[in-house]
Structures are given as structure tokens and as C-alpha cells.
Design a protein around this motif. Structure first.
Motif, PDB file in Angstrom:
ATOM      1  N   UNK A  58       0.805  -1.210   0.000  1.00 22.04           N
ATOM      2  CA  UNK A  58       0.000   0.000   0.000  1.00 22.04           C
ATOM      3  C   UNK A  58       0.838   1.259   0.000  1.00 22.04           C
ATOM      4  N   UNK A  59       0.197   2.361   0.209  1.00 22.52           N
ATOM      5  CA  UNK A  59       0.865   3.647   0.223  1.00 22.52           C
ATOM      6  C   UNK A  59       0.944   4.255  -1.159  1.00 22.52           C
ATOM      7  N   UNK A  60       1.493   5.457  -1.209  1.00 18.79           N
ATOM      8  CA  UNK A  60       1.569   6.172  -2.476  1.00 18.79           C
ATOM      9  C   UNK A  60       2.530   5.475  -3.430  1.00 18.79           C
ATOM     10  N   UNK A  61       3.671   5.024  -2.942  1.00 14.33           N
ATOM     11  CA  UNK A  61       4.637   4.354  -3.812  1.00 14.33           C
ATOM     12  C   UNK A  61       4.052   3.073  -4.402  1.00 14.33           C
ATOM     13  N   UNK A  62       3.365   2.289  -3.587  1.00 10.69           N
ATOM     14  CA  UNK A  62       2.709   1.080  -4.081  1.00 10.69           C
ATOM     15  C   UNK A  62       1.642   1.402  -5.116  1.00 10.69           C
ATOM     16  N   UNK A  63       0.910   2.490  -4.892  1.00 12.75           N
ATOM     17  CA  UNK A  63      -0.115   2.908  -5.850  1.00 12.75           C
ATOM     18  C   UNK A  63       0.502   3.342  -7.170  1.00 12.75           C
ATOM     19  N   UNK A  64       1.626   4.053  -7.106  1.00 12.75           N
ATOM     20  CA  UNK A  64       2.298   4.490  -8.329  1.00 12.75           C
ATOM     21  C   UNK A  64       2.817   3.287  -9.104  1.00 12.75           C
ATOM     22  N   UNK A  65       3.410   2.331  -8.412  1.00 10.29           N
ATOM     23  CA  UNK A  65       3.909   1.117  -9.081  1.00 10.29           C
ATOM     24  C   UNK A  65       2.759   0.354  -9.710  1.00 10.29           C
ATOM     25  N   UNK A  66       1.693   0.196  -8.965  1.00 14.16           N
ATOM     26  CA  UNK A  66       0.501  -0.515  -9.431  1.00 14.16           C
ATOM     27  C   UNK A  66      -0.064   0.142 -10.693  1.00 14.16           C
ATOM     28  N   UNK A  67      -0.250   1.451 -10.643  1.00 16.11           N
ATOM     29  CA  UNK A  67      -0.802   2.172 -11.783  1.00 16.11           C
ATOM     30  C   UNK A  67       0.156   2.173 -12.965  1.00 16.11           C
ATOM     31  N   UNK A  68       1.455   2.219 -12.702  1.00 13.19           N
ATOM     32  CA  UNK A  68       2.432   2.201 -13.790  1.00 13.19           C
ATOM     33  C   UNK A  68       2.404   0.876 -14.523  1.00 13.19           C
ATOM     34  N   UNK A  69       2.303  -0.214 -13.806  1.00 16.24           N
ATOM     35  CA  UNK A  69       2.219  -1.526 -14.446  1.00 16.24           C
ATOM     36  C   UNK A  69       0.978  -1.597 -15.335  1.00 16.24           C
ATOM     37  N   UNK A  70      -0.139  -1.134 -14.829  1.00 14.91           N
ATOM     38  CA  UNK A  70      -1.357  -1.124 -15.626  1.00 14.91           C
ATOM     39  C   UNK A  70      -1.263  -0.204 -16.825  1.00 14.91           C
ATOM     40  N   UNK A  71      -0.608   0.949 -16.664  1.00 15.71           N
ATOM     41  CA  UNK A  71      -0.461   1.884 -17.776  1.00 15.71           C
ATOM     42  C   UNK A  71       0.459   1.311 -18.853  1.00 15.71           C
ATOM     43  N   UNK A  72       1.492   0.577 -18.454  1.00 13.98           N
ATOM     44  CA  UNK A  72       2.369  -0.074 -19.435  1.00 13.98           C
ATOM     45  C   UNK A  72       1.578  -1.116 -20.216  1.00 13.98           C
ATOM     46  N   UNK A  73       0.735  -1.874 -19.520  1.00 14.79           N
ATOM     47  CA  UNK A  73      -0.124  -2.851 -20.202  1.00 14.79           C
ATOM     48  C   UNK A  73      -1.047  -2.137 -21.187  1.00 14.79           C
ATOM     49  N   UNK A  74      -1.639  -1.028 -20.756  1.00 11.42           N
ATOM     50  CA  UNK A  74      -2.528  -0.255 -21.626  1.00 11.42           C
ATOM     51  C   UNK A  74      -1.794   0.237 -22.874  1.00 11.42           C
ATOM     52  N   UNK A  75      -0.631   0.815 -22.702  1.00 13.23           N
ATOM     53  CA  UNK A  75       0.124   1.330 -23.847  1.00 13.23           C
ATOM     54  C   UNK A  75       0.576   0.211 -24.771  1.00 13.23           C
ATOM     55  N   UNK A  76       0.909  -0.941 -24.208  1.00 11.77           N
ATOM     56  CA  UNK A  76       1.279  -2.094 -25.025  1.00 11.77           C
ATOM     57  C   UNK A  76       0.100  -2.550 -25.880  1.00 11.77           C
ATOM     58  N   UNK A  77      -1.083  -2.611 -25.275  1.00 11.71           N
ATOM     59  CA  UNK A  77      -2.281  -3.014 -26.018  1.00 11.71           C
ATOM     60  C   UNK A  77      -2.637  -1.995 -27.095  1.00 11.71           C
ATOM     61  N   UNK A  78      -2.489  -0.719 -26.791  1.00 10.08           N
ATOM     62  CA  UNK A  78      -2.758   0.315 -27.798  1.00 10.08           C
ATOM     63  C   UNK A  78      -1.781   0.178 -28.959  1.00 10.08           C
ATOM     64  N   UNK A  79      -0.519  -0.091 -28.652  1.00 11.59           N
ATOM     65  CA  UNK A  79       0.485  -0.267 -29.706  1.00 11.59           C
ATOM     66  C   UNK A  79       0.155  -1.478 -30.579  1.00 11.59           C
ATOM     67  N   UNK A  80      -0.336  -2.569 -29.970  1.00 11.59           N
ATOM     68  CA  UNK A  80      -0.728  -3.747 -30.749  1.00 11.59           C
ATOM     69  C   UNK A  80      -1.894  -3.452 -31.680  1.00 11.59           C
ATOM     70  N   UNK A  81      -2.873  -2.709 -31.174  1.00 10.20           N
ATOM     71  CA  UNK A  81      -4.052  -2.406 -31.983  1.00 10.20           C
ATOM     72  C   UNK A  81      -3.683  -1.487 -33.142  1.00 10.20           C
ATOM     73  N   UNK A  82      -2.801  -0.534 -32.911  1.00  9.27           N
ATOM     74  CA  UNK A  82      -2.397   0.390 -33.986  1.00  9.27           C
ATOM     75  C   UNK A  82      -1.651  -0.326 -35.093  1.00  9.27           C
ATOM     76  N   UNK A  83      -0.893  -1.367 -34.776  1.00  9.64           N
ATOM     77  CA  UNK A  83      -0.142  -2.117 -35.789  1.00  9.64           C
ATOM     78  C   UNK A  83      -1.035  -3.011 -36.619  1.00  9.64           C
ATOM     79  N   UNK A  84      -2.153  -3.443 -36.055  1.00 12.00           N
ATOM     80  CA  UNK A  84      -3.033  -4.374 -36.761  1.00 12.00           C
ATOM     81  C   UNK A  84      -3.854  -3.708 -37.835  1.00 12.00           C
TER      82      UNK A  84
END
Length: 84
Positions: A58-84
Motif C-alpha cells: 500500500x501507500x503512495x509508492x505502491x499505488x504508483x507502481x501498481x498504476x504504472x504496471x497497468x499503464x504499461x499494459x494499456x500502452x502495449x495493447x494500444x500499440x498492438x491495436x495500432x499495428x493491426x
């Protein structure tokens, strides 16, 4: 939700979005874009990480790590869709 909670929410979203932009693309998306990517990323991570069995502290650092992992997944999926 008080003003302090809202400010922390926006701060975590902005930092997570910026970090994900740096990791995936090499730069950020501007303040508003970083906040949106970070918040959506936090939502995605909230759905995906428990399914995989990953728990981040928990805490702010845990929240930032958590959200960053999800944002990387989001950007990866967006990159896959743009290539298709």
C-alpha cells in the motif's frame, strides 16, 4: 472524496502515466494525457494483477507502481491495436 484525496489521485495518475510513457515510448503525453493513462492503467492493473496473483504493498509508492504496471499494459495493447 476530499480535496486531498483527489489531489493524491491525480498525482499518482500523472506520475504513473509519465513513467509508463517513458518506459514504452521514450516520453510522456502531457499532463492531462499522463493523468488519463495513469488512472486507466490503475483500473486495468486492479483487474489483471489479482488474477495473476501479484499483490503490491500500500501507500503512495505502491499505488504508483501498481498504476504504472497497468499503464504499461494499456500502452502495449494500444500499440498492438495500432499495428493491426
Amino acid at each position: 472524496m476530499g480535496i486531498q484525496s483527489l489531489l493524491i489521485f491525480l498525482f499518482v495518475g500523472a506520475v504513473a502515466g509519465w513513467l509508463a510513457g517513458v518506459i514504452m515510448k521514450g516520453n510522456g503525453f502531457g499532463l492531462l494525457g499522463n493523468i488519463v493513462v495513469g488512472i486507466v492503467g490503475a483500473f486495468i492493473a486492479g483487474l489483471v494483477l489479482p488474477m495473476v496473483g501479484i499483490a503490491i504493498g500500500g501507500g503512495i509508492l505502491g499505488s504508483i507502481i501498481h498504476a504504472t504496471i497497468g499503464a504499461v499494459i494499456l500502452l502495449f495493447l494500444i500499440r498492438l491495436v495500432r499495428r493491426a
